[in-house]
Write an enzyme that holds these catalytic residues in place. Structure first.
Site, short mmCIF file in Angstrom:
data_model
loop_
_atom_site.label_atom_id
_atom_site.label_comp_id
_atom_site.label_asym_id
_atom_site.label_seq_id
_atom_site.Cartn_x
_atom_site.Cartn_y
_atom_site.Cartn_z
N LEU A 455 5.72 12.57 -11.75
CA LEU A 455 6.84 13.07 -12.55
C LEU A 455 8.07 13.35 -11.71
O LEU A 455 9.20 13.28 -12.20
CB LEU A 455 6.44 14.35 -13.29
N GLY A 456 7.88 13.69 -10.45
CA GLY A 456 9.00 13.99 -9.58
C GLY A 456 8.52 14.26 -8.17
O GLY A 456 7.34 14.52 -7.93
N GLY A 458 9.91 16.14 -4.36
CA GLY A 458 10.90 16.86 -3.58
C GLY A 458 10.53 16.84 -2.12
O GLY A 458 9.60 16.15 -1.70
N VAL A 463 5.02 16.15 -7.98
CA VAL A 463 4.53 16.62 -9.28
C VAL A 463 3.94 15.44 -10.04
O VAL A 463 4.56 14.37 -10.12
CB VAL A 463 5.66 17.28 -10.10
N ASP A 573 16.71 27.94 -4.81
CA ASP A 573 17.01 26.53 -5.05
C ASP A 573 17.33 26.30 -6.53
O ASP A 573 16.73 25.45 -7.19
CB ASP A 573 15.85 25.65 -4.61
#
Length: 719
Positions: A455-456, A458, A463, A573
C-alpha cells in the site's frame, strides 16, 4: 395525553431568548404545533431533543449532547453572538449548534417539517438538525455523502449505540456495527451496492425513501407505497437493534403505537453482548437473556451481556478434578455460530458432551447431525428458533442470513479463558494491554498473502494490505518496521501499548502488533480511501466544505495527541501522506507515536532533521528543543495545501490559487480565517505559534483570529 399540550408557539426565536428546565413549558414549538424543540423529561433528568407534540406516545427523533440527559436547572439559549448553547446547572457550557460564521445568525426556529434551524436575516439556513441527524430522518430530509445515522443504545437510553447507517463518500450506503468505545467499524452487514453511483439519501414529501444516482434515476429503498404524509406522521429510524425501519402514525384517531410501514432492511446485527442469547418480544424487538448459571452484567442494560455466577473451571492434568462440580445443560433450538475452535465429524451426542466436559477450554458443544463443534468462551452469539417463526437472533458478531434451525445446543456451565492450550497450536493470538492483539508472524504472513500487496513505503517501514480471516474477512493495513531499536522488547511493548490506548475519531486505530524474534509489525484498521494526498494533489478533488472539515478533524486529532493522552505524543511527521481518509471522508491521522520505535538514522536526514522536506519546522535546523510546536508548524504548511490543493503553496499567491474554486471564493470570511490560522502556525519563532487546541478553537470560530505577523521562515517548495 401528549406532553406539554399548552405550549406557546414561536415562529422566530430571536437572539438572547432562552428556556430552562424550570419553565412551565421548557421548549419551543413549530407554527403547526406538531413538533417541539427543548427539554424533554427523562425520569428525573431532561433530554435536549426534538419530538412529536400531538401524539400520546413519546417519540423523540433528534437529541443533542450525544443523547446524554442533563439535570434540572439547565438552560438553552440562542446567545447574542448567534450560538445555540446548553448551560448545565454547574455553569459549564456546551454548543448545541453553530454556523461557520456565527455573526450571520439572527434567529432560530423549529419549522413545520420538524427541522430546528439557525437562520440569517435573509432566512438562509446556516445550521440545522436535519444536517446533523442522530438516529432518525423525517420527510423532506436529505442525507448527503459522508453523513450518517447512529442508533441509540437501548429503547430508553438515547446515548450513541452500536450501529451506524453511513452514506459513504464513494456513494455506497452501508449498515455497520461499531466496536465502542474504540469506534472501530466492523464489516458491513448491508450495503446498497451503489459504489461510485450513490449521491443522496432522500426521504421525500410523499414518504418515499430512495438514493439518487449520479448516473441518473433512483434506487428505491421503500418496499411498499407509504400512506400520505398529509394524513400520517412518518419517520425512518435506525433502531437500537441495527434495523432501519420506516414508521407511520395516523394524525387522526391515534392508536397508541407506531406501526411499521416497512422494514427497509430486514436484517440487523449485533444486539446482545457476550454470554447471552437473543429472542424477539411481542413487538418483534430483541430481548437478551442469560444462560443457566449466568447473570446480567448490568440489569439496567441487558444488552451488555452476562457474567458467570460460579467458580471458574480450572485446567488440571487430572480430568476428574476438571469435571468435578460441573455438568452440561441443554438449550434446544439455540446456536452459537462462528466460534468453533475444534470440529469433529461422525460423532454422537454423548461423545460430544463428554469431550467438552473434560476440556477446560470448551464453553459449549453444538450438535449438527453427526458432527460436533467445540466453542470457546465467552460466548459471542446465540440464535434461537421458535416453532412459529424463523428469524435472525443477532449477537455481537455480524449476521446476514435467515435459516430454519434444527439444532441442539449443549451449554457447559463454565467460564474459562478464551485461548487455546499452547500444546494445541503455536499460532494463537492473545489479548494485549489496551485491547491490542498480539499476532504471530505466520498469522500476518498469511493475512497479507506473503506480504504481496504493497500500500505504501517510507524510509522506515512498508505497509501491506491484509485480511484477517479469523475476524470475518476484516481488512487491515500491516506496517512492517524495517529497522527498529533492537534488544528492547519492553520499550516496543510500552510504545505500542501507548499507541493502542489512544482513542479519537480522527486517529487511525492500532489493532495489534507482532513482536516475534526480529519481526516488528503493527496492524492498523484499513482505510479504503487512501491518503489526503490523493484528494489534494490528484484527480479526486474534495469540495471546499469537505476540506474545511478535514482540516478541523486533523486539528482535533493533533490536539488530542498533544494534550489529552496519558503520555504526550508528538507526531514529528505531519503531512498529507500521513492523513488517511475513511469511508465517511473523515480525516484520520496515522503514523503517530512511532518516533521512539525507530532507529534515529531511519527518521532523520543527514542534517539531523526528522520529518519530511517542506513540512519541517525551523527549530530542527537550530538544535533547539523539539516540542509540540513542530507539529503545529507542519499542520500550518498542510493547511495551506488544503486551502489551495497544491503542494507547499506560498501564502501570497492564495488569491490566485483559489481563483477556480467558486466555493472557496464565495466563503471569503472562512477562507480568510483559515489562511490567518495557517500563517500563525508557520511562525518562525515556536513561542508565537498557537497550541493545536487553540488552532482548533480558531478554526471552529470559537475565538477571534488576529492578524498574524509575516512568517519570515516560510519555505516554498515546488515538490
Amino acid at each position: 395525553l401528549p406532553l406539554y399540550t399548552s405550549a406557546q408557539i414561536y415562529n422566530n426565536i430571536t437572539l438572547g431568548l432562552s428556556i430552562t428546565t424550570l419553565d412551565e413549558n421548557p421548549y419551543w414549538t413549530s407554527p403547526s404545533g406538531d413538533f417541539a424543540f427543548g427539554f424533554h423529561p427523562q425520569q428525573d433528568l431532561f433530554l435536549v431533543a426534538t419530538w412529536y407534540v400531538k401524539i400520546p406516545i413519546k417519540t423523540i427523533f433528534w437529541t443533542a449532547n450525544n443523547g446524554k440527559p442533563i439535570e434540572r436547572g439547565a438552560k438553552i439559549q440562542l446567545t447574542s453572538n448567534g450560538v445555540l448553547s446548553l448551560t448545565a446547572p454547574n455553569g459549564s457550557e456546551t454548543r448545541i449548534g453553530q454556523a461557520i460564521d456565527n455573526s450571520q445568525v439572527t434567529y432560530a426556529a423549529i419549522l413545520n417539517t420538524g427541522n430546528f434551524v439557525l437562520s440569517t436575516k435573509e432566512s438562509k439556513i446556516v445550521w440545522a438538525t436535519f444536517d446533523n441527524p442522530t438516529d432518525t430522518i423525517l420527510p423532506n430530509q436529505v442525507l448527503d455523502l459522508g453523513n450518517k445515522l447512529s442508533s441509540r443504545l437501548t429503547k430508553d437510553d438515547y446515548t450513541i449505540g452500536r450501529f451506524e447507517l453511513v452514506l459513504q463518500g464513494d456513494g455506497n450506503l452501508m449498515l455497520y456495527s461499531i466496536a465502542r468505545p474504540k469506534e472501530n467499524t466492523n464489516t458491513p452487514y448491508w450495503r446498497s451496492d451503489t459504489l461510485n453511483n450513490g449521491s443522496q439519501l432522500i426521504f421525500n414529501q410523499s414518504g418515499n425513501i430512495y438514493l439518487t444516482l449520479r448516473s441518473g434515476g433512483i434506487h428505491s429503498l421503500s418496499s411498499e407505497r407509504p400512506p400520505s404524509t398529509e394524513d400520517y406522521y412518518q419517520r425512518a429510524t435506525l433502531d437500537y437493534d441495527g434495523v432501519f425501519r420506516q414508521y407511520t402514525y395516523p394524525k387522526i384517531s391515534p392508536n397508541g403505537r407506531w406501526p411499521e410501514s416497512c422494514k427497509l432492511w430486514e436484517y440487523g446485527s449485533g444486539v446482545c453482548g457476550f454470554n447471552s442469547y437473543c429472542r424477539l418480544d411481542e413487538d418483534q424487538r430483541p430481548e437478551c437473556g442469560c444462560p443457566p448459571g449466568y447473570t446480567y452484567l448490568d440489569p439496567k442494560n441487558t444488552f451488555r451481556g452476562c457474567k458467570p455466577n460460579f467458580v471458574l473451571q480450572v485446567c488440571e492434568t487430572d480430568e476428574l478434578r476438571i469435571v468435578d462440580g460441573f455438568e452440561m445443560r441443554d438449550l434446544p433450538s439455540t446456536d452459537w455460530p462462528f466460534a468453533d475452535y475444534e470440529w469433529f465429524k461422525s460423532v454422537n451426542e454423548d461423545w460430544c458432551r463428554e469431550t467438552c466436559l473434560i476440556d477446560c477450554f470448551c464453553a459449549a458443544a453444538i450438535i449438527r447431525g453427526g458432527n460436533s463443534s467445540a466453542e470457546r468462551s465467552p460466548s459471542t452469539i446465540y440464535k434461537e428458533n421458535n416453532e412459529d417463526d424463523n428469524w435472525i437472533l443477532p449477537g455481537s458478531i455480524l449476521l446476514g442470513i435467515s435459516a430454519v434451525l434444527n439444532l441442539l445446543f449443549l451449554f457447559l456451565v463454565i467460564y474459562s479463558a478464551c485461548y487455546k492450550k499452547q500444546t494445541r497450536t503455536q499460532t494463537d493470538t492473545r489479548t494485549f494491554e489496551a485491547n491490542l492483539r498480539s499476532f504471530t508472524y505466520e498469522e500476518l504472513n498469511e493475512a497479507t498473502d506473503g506480504f504481496k500487496e504493497q500500500l505504501g513505503k517510507g524510509a522506515s517501514s512498508t505497509v501491506y494490505k491484509g485480511v484477517l480471516k479469523s475476524d470475518f474477512e476484516c481488512l487491515v493495513a500491516v506496517k512492517r518496521l524495517d529497522k527498529v531499536v533492537e534488544g528492547n522488547d519492553k520499550e516496543f511493548k510500552a510504545e505500542t501499548s501507548a499507541i493502542g490506548k489512544t482513542n479519537h475519531k480522527n486517529l487511525v486505530q492500532l489493532v495489534g502488533f507482532c513482536n516475534e524474534e526480529t519481526h516488528r509489525l503493527l496492524v492498523y484498521e484499513f482505510m479504503m480511501n487512501g491518503s489526503l494526498e490523493n484528494f489534494l494533489f490528484g484527480s479526486l478533488r474534495l469540495c471546499w466544505n469537505q476540506r474545511i472539515q478535514i482540516a478541523l478533524g486533523i486539528a482535533r486529532g493533533l490536539a488530542y495527541l498533544h494534550e489529552e493522552c496519558s503520555s504526550q505524543i508528538i507526531h514529528c511527521d505531519v503531512k498529507p501522506q500521513n492523513i488517511l481518509i475513511d469511508n465517511s471522508h473523515v480525516a484520520r491521522i496515522s503514523d503517530f507515536g512511532l518516533a521512539k520505535l525507530l532507529k534515529s538514522d531511519q527518521t532523520r536526514t543527514t542534517t539531523g532533521i526528522r520529518g519530511t522536506r517542506g513540512y519541517v519546522a525551523p527549530e530542527w535546523f537550530r538544535n533547539m528543543p523539539i516540542t509540540t510546536k513542530v507539529d503545529v508548524y507542519s499542520f500550518g504548511i498542510m493547511l495551506l495545501e488544503i486551502i489551495c490543493c497544491r503542494k507547499n503553496c506560498e501564502p501570497e499567491a492564495l488569491h490566485l490559487l483559489v481563483v477556480n474554486d467558486e466555493e472557496a471564493k464565495n466563503d471569503g470570511k472562512n477562507l480568510e480565517r483559515m489562511v490567518m490560522v495557517a500563517l500563525w502556525c508557520i511562525q518562525e519563532e515556536p513561542s508565537l505559534r498557537p497550541s493545536m487546541k487553540k488552532v482548533t478553537q480558531m478554526l471552529e470560530g470559537a475565538v477571534e483570529v488576529s492578524m498574524p505577523p509575516s512568517p519570515s521562515s516560510f519555505i516554498c517548495s515546488t515538490g
